[in-house]
Design an enzyme around this catalytic site. Structure first.
Site: not given
Ligand code: N1C
Length: 263
Positions: A82, A163
């Site tokens: 992420c 993400c």
């Protein structure tokens, strides 16, 4: 006398399949998996090459489908941490130089799939040897050609996987506008970011050193991008000439006024 050499018949307008495609793909795959990311150790480069080959060999290069690439996508995919995804449009070289100098960010070409295939071309032909090394179709000749379908699919997957906070580097020196809705970023990646996984989009709007600043963060095409992203519930920030990237531009233009201490 010498035998007559007839001029080569060029079927398509784009360059043909990269010479030694198999060695290039295998070499890049092993170097990525063994030298750069040994934690991906279980990737089978030979199987990955076979699945790329089977996607296009002996096929009509204008009838490529995403099903052709499904096995390759599954074999080559790996998790992306992420907050690291960096998208770009018309800033390819700068974005790649930046991710080489800053390990906190990854472009698609820093993933196995993009690393193996960047700047490589390939297409098939129904007659032997099944690979066309002379020429490949341009997008204007047929939309569903092997490389266009590949990049669209790889980009879609890269966006779906993202993400946390994602970044996009756009080019503010382009007349037509930094955000173009017909680009891969504008037509595929923006719409495949998952609002349940991605919280914010940071736009870095870079202009060429010494080039025109055709557009800033308050510009028209950036407003369009903002409204698309806001509609999809992402938080958006935009920064003109994001400093860490501009410093990298200045490495190549150290004497330019834009790169002086009090510019
Ligand atoms: O059409 P674009 O840019 O907006 O596509 C860029 C966007 C990036 O964020 C990447 O994740 O889409 C992804 N991507 C690639 O990683 C890539 N590598 C090489 C898209 N295209 C890629 N290429 C080739 O560049 C491919 O042939 C495609 O058609 C161009 C798109 O470049 P662009 O117009 O600057």
């Amino acid at each position: 006398g010498k035998p007559e050499v007839s001029p080569k018949m060029m079927k398509w307008k784009d360059r043909g399949t990269t010479k030694n495609l198999q060695e290039v793909i295998l070499g890049r795959c092993y170097s990525y998996v063994m030298a750069r990311y040994p934690e991906l150790g279980d990737k089978d480069c030979l199987k990955i090459w076979e699945s790329l080959k089977h996607a296009f060999i002996y096929k009509n290069p204008c009838n490529t489908t995403s099903e052709d690439y499904q096995p390759l996508m599954e074999l080559a995919s790996h998790p992306i941490p992420c907050n690291k995804s960096l998208f770009w449009s018309k800033t390819k070289d700068l974005a790649h130089r930046y991710t080489k100098s800053n390990q906190n960010f990854l472009t698609l070409e820093d993933t196995l799939l993009g690393y193996m295939t960047d700047t490589v071309s390939w297409c098939g032909d129904p007659s032997a040897p099944g690979i066309n090394y002379e020429s490949c179709p341009k997008r204007s000749e047929c939309e569903s050609n092997p490389t266009s379908v590949f990049w669209k699919m790889a980009s879609k997957m890269f966006a779906e996987e993202a993400c946390g906070v994602v970044q996009v580097m756009l080019n503010g020196s382009i007349e037509a506008g930094a955000f173009r809705s017909n680009s891969i970023f504008g037509s595929i990646e923006v719409f495949n970011l998952n609002p349940d996984k991605v919280s914010a989009v940071h736009i870095w709007l870079m202009h060429d050193i010494g080039g025109p600043q055709s557009e800033s963060c308050s510009g028209h095409s950036i407003m369009m991008l903002r409204s698309i992203l806001e509609e999809r519930n992402f938080t958006i920030t935009c920064e003109d000439n994001y400093r860490p990237v501009q410093l990298l531009q200045c490495v190549q233009n150290p004497d330019h006024t834009d790169c002086q201490p009090c510019a």
